[in-house]
Design a protein around this motif. Structure first.
Motif, PDB file in Angstrom:
ATOM      1  N   TYR A 184      -5.260   0.198  15.474  1.00 51.59           N
ATOM      2  CA  TYR A 184      -3.478  -0.218  15.717  1.00 51.59           C
ATOM      3  C   TYR A 184      -2.800   1.138  16.329  1.00 51.59           C
ATOM      4  CZ  TYR A 184      -5.018  -2.493  11.697  1.00 51.59           C
ATOM      5  OH  TYR A 184      -5.769  -4.002  11.181  1.00 51.59           O
ATOM      6  N   LEU A 192       0.083   7.128  16.749  1.00 49.34           N
ATOM      7  CA  LEU A 192      -0.530   7.003  15.454  1.00 49.34           C
ATOM      8  C   LEU A 192      -1.657   6.036  15.809  1.00 49.34           C
ATOM      9  CD1 LEU A 192       1.730   7.854  12.710  1.00 49.34           C
ATOM     10  CD2 LEU A 192       0.154   9.827  13.691  1.00 49.34           C
ATOM     11  N   GLY A 219       2.966  16.973   9.667  1.00 46.50           N
ATOM     12  CA  GLY A 219       2.115  17.601  10.974  1.00 46.50           C
ATOM     13  C   GLY A 219       0.982  17.018  10.732  1.00 46.50           C
ATOM     14  N   ARG A 220       0.484  15.998   9.866  1.00 48.62           N
ATOM     15  CA  ARG A 220      -0.745  14.941   9.457  1.00 48.62           C
ATOM     16  C   ARG A 220      -1.087  14.064   9.939  1.00 48.62           C
ATOM     17  NH1 ARG A 220      -4.325  19.282   7.797  1.00 48.62           N
ATOM     18  NH2 ARG A 220      -5.901  17.409   7.762  1.00 48.62           N
ATOM     19  N   GLY A 221      -2.052  12.784   9.936  1.00 48.95           N
ATOM     20  CA  GLY A 221      -2.430  12.341  10.292  1.00 48.95           C
ATOM     21  C   GLY A 221      -1.194  10.908   8.275  1.00 48.95           C
ATOM     22  N   LEU A 222      -1.672   9.688   7.951  1.00 51.03           N
ATOM     23  CA  LEU A 222      -1.421   9.477   7.507  1.00 51.03           C
ATOM     24  C   LEU A 222      -2.813   9.181   6.317  1.00 51.03           C
ATOM     25  CD1 LEU A 222       1.244   8.272   8.776  1.00 51.03           C
ATOM     26  CD2 LEU A 222       1.233   7.246   6.935  1.00 51.03           C
ATOM     27  N   GLN A 240       0.522  -1.212  -0.073  1.00 47.63           N
ATOM     28  CA  GLN A 240      -0.120   0.116   0.164  1.00 47.63           C
ATOM     29  C   GLN A 240       0.921   1.090   0.110  1.00 47.63           C
ATOM     30  OE1 GLN A 240      -3.036  -0.560   3.610  1.00 47.63           O
ATOM     31  NE2 GLN A 240      -2.978  -2.374   2.907  1.00 47.63           N
ATOM     32  N   TYR A 246       0.825   5.193   0.646  1.00 47.57           N
ATOM     33  CA  TYR A 246       0.109   6.310   2.175  1.00 47.57           C
ATOM     34  C   TYR A 246       0.472   7.741   1.100  1.00 47.57           C
ATOM     35  CZ  TYR A 246      -2.665   2.587   4.405  1.00 47.57           C
ATOM     36  OH  TYR A 246      -3.105   1.254   4.876  1.00 47.57           O
ATOM     37  N   PHE A 265      -6.077   6.180   9.755  1.00 52.03           N
ATOM     38  CA  PHE A 265      -5.016   7.069  10.853  1.00 52.03           C
ATOM     39  C   PHE A 265      -6.095   7.624  10.695  1.00 52.03           C
ATOM     40  CE2 PHE A 265      -1.237   4.695  10.949  1.00 52.03           C
ATOM     41  CZ  PHE A 265      -0.693   3.957   9.430  1.00 52.03           C
ATOM     42  N   GLY A 266      -5.802   8.720  12.021  1.00 51.78           N
ATOM     43  CA  GLY A 266      -6.039   9.564  13.240  1.00 51.78           C
ATOM     44  C   GLY A 266      -4.565  10.511  12.468  1.00 51.78           C
ATOM     45  N   GLU A 267      -4.804  12.352  13.261  1.00 52.74           N
ATOM     46  CA  GLU A 267      -3.445  12.713  13.354  1.00 52.74           C
ATOM     47  C   GLU A 267      -2.699  12.861  14.271  1.00 52.74           C
ATOM     48  OE1 GLU A 267      -4.929  14.192  10.425  1.00 52.74           O
ATOM     49  OE2 GLU A 267      -4.535  16.674  10.971  1.00 52.74           O
ATOM     50  N   TYR A 270       0.380   3.237  16.050  1.00 51.94           N
ATOM     51  CA  TYR A 270       1.906   2.780  15.354  1.00 51.94           C
ATOM     52  C   TYR A 270       2.848   4.382  16.368  1.00 51.94           C
ATOM     53  CZ  TYR A 270       0.578  -0.082  11.872  1.00 51.94           C
ATOM     54  OH  TYR A 270       0.348  -1.224  10.845  1.00 51.94           O
ATOM     55  N   LEU A 321      -5.870   1.196   6.417  1.00 51.37           N
ATOM     56  CA  LEU A 321      -6.000   1.358   7.500  1.00 51.37           C
ATOM     57  C   LEU A 321      -5.894   2.924   7.623  1.00 51.37           C
ATOM     58  CD1 LEU A 321      -2.934   0.628   9.335  1.00 51.37           C
ATOM     59  CD2 LEU A 321      -5.163  -0.694   8.757  1.00 51.37           C
TER      60      LEU A 321
END
Lengths: 112, 114
Positions: free
Chosen positions: B33, B91, A40-43, A33, A35, B105-107, B35, B103
Motif C-alpha cells: 500500500y 508512506l 518523524g517515524r512510521g506507524l 485498528q 496505530y 509501515f515503513g518510515e 499512503y 499493516l
C-alpha cells in the motif's frame, strides 16, 4: 477521505496517569485498528478489534468498540514518557478488506 | 530485510521535476500500500497492490501520480511535474495478504517541492 475522527486532538498528562482517546466513524466496519506514530517515524500497529468484539486488551492498552454508536476508545494505563506519540484509529470497511481509512489522530504528551 | 524499507528518506525537488520513491516490503508480503500523510493529518490511501497488479488506485490524486510493482515485491511511486501541493510524507506499508490484518509501515519518504 478520512472516516475516523479522533477526540481529543491533543492530550497532555503526567507520567503514571491514564490516557483515553476516542474514535468515531461513519460507515459499517469489518474491524478497527489503532496505530502509534512517534514524531518523524512510521506507524506501528497496536491493536485490532473486530466488529463482533467489544473489548480487547494488550499489555497496558485497552480498546473498546461500540458498533451501535460507531465509536471506539483506546485507554493507555500507567502512562510513560515513551508513550508520547500520535495515536490513530483506522477502520476497515465491511465491503473492502484492504483499504484502511485513518483519522487525523490524537497527539499525546506524557510529562515526566 | 526485517521491516519495510523506503528510499529516499528525504527528497527536495523543484516544482515541475519528476520524482521516484521506492518501497521494499517485508519479504513474503503480497499486499503493498501507498499512503500520503500531510502535516498534522492521518495517512490518506493512494494505491493498493496485490502481487504485481494495482488492485485499487482510486486514491491517486491525478494522472501525475503512478505506481508500479513489476515483480510483486519492490514498488516505485512516480510523480511527474511535481507541484508544491505534493509536499508530504509518502508512506509505504505491506501485509501478509489482502485480508483485514495489520499493516507494517515503513518510515516514509518526506517529499518537499520548492
Amino acid at each position: 477521505s478520512q472516516q475516523g475522527e479522533e477526540d481529543p486532538q491533543a492530550l497532555s498528562i503526567q507520567e503514571g496517569e491514564n490516557a483515553t482517546m476516542n474514535c468515531s466513524y461513519k460507515t459499517s466496519i469489518n474491524n478497527l485498528q489503532w496505530y502509534r506514530q512517534n514524531s518523524g517515524r512510521g506507524l506501528v500497529h497496536l491493536i485490532l478489534i473486530r466488529s463482533n468484539e467489544r473489548e480487547k486488551h494488550s499489555g497496558r492498552l485497552r480498546v473498546t468498540l461500540d458498533t451501535s454508536k460507531k465509536s471506539s476508545s483506546l485507554l493507555i494505563t500507567a502512562s510513560r514518557a515513551a508513550d508520547t506519540a500520535s495515536y490513530f484509529c483506522a477502520t476497515v470497511p465491511g465491503s473492502n478488506d484492504y483499504k484502511l481509512s485513518f483519522g487525523a489522530g490524537t497527539t499525546v504528551t506524557v510529562r515526566a | 530485510g526485517a521491516g519495510v524499507s523506503q528510499t529516499p528518506s528525504n527528497k527536495v525537488t523543484e516544482k515541475g521535476k519528476y520524482v521516484e520513491l521506492r518501497c521494499d516490503p517485508i519479504s513474503g508480503h503480497t499486499a503493498l500500500y501507498w499512503y500520503r500523510q500531510s502535516l498534522g493529518q492521518g495517512p490518506e490511501f493512494l494505491i493498493y497492490f496485490q502481487g504485481t497488479g494495482a488492485a485499487d488506485d482510486s486514491g491517486l490524486p491525478n494522472d501525475r501520480f503512478f505506481a508500479v510493482r513489476p515483480e510483486g515485491s519492490v514498488s516505485t511511486l512516480k510523480i511527474q511535474r511535481t507541484e508544491r501541493g505534493d509536499s508530504a510524507v509518502y508512506l509505504c506499508a505491506s501485509s501478509l495478504s489482502s485480508t483485514t490484518g495489520e499493516l507494517f509501515f515503513g518510515e516514509g519518504s518526506r517529499l518537499t517541492v520548492l
